[in-house]
Scaffold this motif. Sequence first.
Motif, PDB file in Angstrom:
ATOM      1  N   LYS A  54       0.842  -1.187   0.000  1.00 12.81           N
ATOM      2  CA  LYS A  54       0.000   0.000   0.000  1.00 12.81           C
ATOM      3  C   LYS A  54       0.879   1.240   0.000  1.00 12.81           C
ATOM      4  O   LYS A  54       1.956   1.250   0.593  1.00 12.81           O
ATOM      5  N   GLU A  55       0.415   2.255  -0.674  1.00 11.46           N
ATOM      6  CA  GLU A  55       1.105   3.543  -0.650  1.00 11.46           C
ATOM      7  C   GLU A  55       1.011   4.108   0.760  1.00 11.46           C
ATOM      8  O   GLU A  55      -0.012   3.966   1.423  1.00 11.46           O
ATOM      9  N   PRO A  56       2.072   4.754   1.226  1.00  5.91           N
ATOM     10  CA  PRO A  56       1.987   5.359   2.563  1.00  5.91           C
ATOM     11  C   PRO A  56       0.971   6.500   2.559  1.00  5.91           C
ATOM     12  O   PRO A  56       0.751   7.144   1.530  1.00  5.91           O
ATOM     13  N   GLY A  57       0.346   6.713   3.707  1.00  9.35           N
ATOM     14  CA  GLY A  57      -0.627   7.783   3.833  1.00  9.35           C
ATOM     15  C   GLY A  57       0.023   9.139   3.627  1.00  9.35           C
ATOM     16  O   GLY A  57       1.196   9.332   3.934  1.00  9.35           O
ATOM     17  N   LYS A  58      -0.730  10.067   3.089  1.00 13.06           N
ATOM     18  CA  LYS A  58      -0.229  11.421   2.854  1.00 13.06           C
ATOM     19  C   LYS A  58      -0.758  12.357   3.932  1.00 13.06           C
ATOM     20  O   LYS A  58      -1.902  12.230   4.369  1.00 13.06           O
ATOM     21  N   PHE A  59       0.092  13.294   4.341  1.00 16.51           N
ATOM     22  CA  PHE A  59      -0.268  14.252   5.375  1.00 16.51           C
ATOM     23  C   PHE A  59       0.013  15.660   4.886  1.00 16.51           C
ATOM     24  O   PHE A  59       1.086  15.934   4.353  1.00 16.51           O
ATOM     25  N   ALA A  60      -0.981  16.536   5.061  1.00 15.41           N
ATOM     26  CA  ALA A  60      -0.833  17.939   4.685  1.00 15.41           C
ATOM     27  C   ALA A  60      -0.209  18.703   5.845  1.00 15.41           C
ATOM     28  O   ALA A  60      -0.549  18.469   7.010  1.00 15.41           O
ATOM     29  N   ILE A  61       0.685  19.615   5.525  1.00 14.95           N
ATOM     30  CA  ILE A  61       1.296  20.473   6.537  1.00 14.95           C
ATOM     31  C   ILE A  61       0.595  21.821   6.487  1.00 14.95           C
ATOM     32  O   ILE A  61       0.460  22.426   5.422  1.00 14.95           O
ATOM     33  N   ILE A  62       0.129  22.263   7.650  1.00 13.44           N
ATOM     34  CA  ILE A  62      -0.622  23.502   7.785  1.00 13.44           C
ATOM     35  C   ILE A  62       0.187  24.487   8.622  1.00 13.44           C
ATOM     36  O   ILE A  62       0.654  24.150   9.711  1.00 13.44           O
ATOM     37  N   LEU A  63       0.345  25.705   8.107  1.00 14.44           N
ATOM     38  CA  LEU A  63       0.947  26.789   8.879  1.00 14.44           C
ATOM     39  C   LEU A  63      -0.186  27.684   9.383  1.00 14.44           C
ATOM     40  O   LEU A  63      -1.108  27.986   8.633  1.00 14.44           O
ATOM     41  N   HIS A  64      -0.087  28.098  10.654  1.00 14.15           N
ATOM     42  CA  HIS A  64      -1.136  28.898  11.288  1.00 14.15           C
ATOM     43  C   HIS A  64      -0.625  30.302  11.599  1.00 14.15           C
ATOM     44  O   HIS A  64       0.508  30.482  12.043  1.00 14.15           O
ATOM     45  N   ASN A  65      -1.489  31.280  11.410  1.00 16.72           N
ATOM     46  CA  ASN A  65      -1.134  32.671  11.670  1.00 16.72           C
ATOM     47  C   ASN A  65      -1.155  32.962  13.168  1.00 16.72           C
ATOM     48  O   ASN A  65      -1.895  32.344  13.930  1.00 16.72           O
ATOM     49  N   ALA A  97       2.185  22.014   2.004  1.00 11.70           N
ATOM     50  CA  ALA A  97       2.826  20.862   1.372  1.00 11.70           C
ATOM     51  C   ALA A  97       2.125  19.581   1.802  1.00 11.70           C
ATOM     52  O   ALA A  97       1.407  19.564   2.805  1.00 11.70           O
ATOM     53  N   VAL A  98       2.365  18.520   1.053  1.00 10.87           N
ATOM     54  CA  VAL A  98       1.833  17.195   1.377  1.00 10.87           C
ATOM     55  C   VAL A  98       2.970  16.191   1.254  1.00 10.87           C
ATOM     56  O   VAL A  98       3.674  16.165   0.241  1.00 10.87           O
ATOM     57  N   TYR A  99       3.142  15.394   2.305  1.00  9.99           N
ATOM     58  CA  TYR A  99       4.229  14.410   2.357  1.00  9.99           C
ATOM     59  C   TYR A  99       3.730  13.122   3.017  1.00  9.99           C
ATOM     60  O   TYR A  99       2.727  13.127   3.723  1.00  9.99           O
ATOM     61  N   PRO A 100       4.498  12.019   2.857  1.00 16.20           N
ATOM     62  CA  PRO A 100       4.245  10.828   3.673  1.00 16.20           C
ATOM     63  C   PRO A 100       4.470  11.179   5.147  1.00 16.20           C
ATOM     64  O   PRO A 100       5.155  12.160   5.473  1.00 16.20           O
ATOM     65  N   TYR A 101       3.932  10.364   6.041  1.00 19.27           N
ATOM     66  CA  TYR A 101       3.928  10.673   7.478  1.00 19.27           C
ATOM     67  C   TYR A 101       5.304  11.049   8.031  1.00 19.27           C
ATOM     68  O   TYR A 101       5.443  12.067   8.696  1.00 19.27           O
ATOM     69  N   ASP A 102       6.311  10.227   7.792  1.00 20.43           N
ATOM     70  CA  ASP A 102       7.631  10.466   8.397  1.00 20.43           C
ATOM     71  C   ASP A 102       8.239  11.795   7.957  1.00 20.43           C
ATOM     72  O   ASP A 102       8.803  12.530   8.765  1.00 20.43           O
ATOM     73  N   ILE A 103       8.108  12.096   6.680  1.00 22.38           N
ATOM     74  CA  ILE A 103       8.663  13.353   6.183  1.00 22.38           C
ATOM     75  C   ILE A 103       7.870  14.535   6.742  1.00 22.38           C
ATOM     76  O   ILE A 103       8.455  15.537   7.170  1.00 22.38           O
ATOM     77  N   ALA A 104       6.541  14.411   6.763  1.00 26.92           N
ATOM     78  CA  ALA A 104       5.706  15.490   7.302  1.00 26.92           C
ATOM     79  C   ALA A 104       6.031  15.748   8.769  1.00 26.92           C
ATOM     80  O   ALA A 104       6.170  16.903   9.189  1.00 26.92           O
ATOM     81  N   ALA A 105       6.176  14.694   9.554  1.00 26.25           N
ATOM     82  CA  ALA A 105       6.490  14.856  10.978  1.00 26.25           C
ATOM     83  C   ALA A 105       7.851  15.524  11.159  1.00 26.25           C
ATOM     84  O   ALA A 105       8.023  16.381  12.032  1.00 26.25           O
TER      85      ALA A 105
END
Length: 101
Positions: free
Chosen positions: A18-29, A69-77
């Motif tokens: 299975k492809e690894p799950g994708k996670f979006a990175i959110i920046l907050h003001n 951005a959107v990355y696999p879990y490990d990169i996003a973390a």
Amino acid sequence: MAEKVSFNIEENVKDEIKEPGKFAIILHNDHYTTMDFVVTILKEVFQKTPAEANKLMLDVHRNGWSRVAVYPYDIAATKVCQVENRSAQAGFPFKCTMEKE
């Protein structure tokens, strides 16, 4: 004399990859972090061009948040930790989160 050993292997067994799950990175003001710092984060951590970084920084400023951005879990973390560490070193309360796509 060596005894011959045989194994029964089922031919119907399939490995599912299975492809690894994708996670979006959110920046907050927030009201403390400078716009220049946000642009620097976007260029250095997320490898955005100056034009992309400025656009995303303005999205964060105007909308209160931006999906950068959107990355696999490990990169996003890892990226979230990098932003948090740089923010703390610079003395800003800049918030960066990730959420499953």
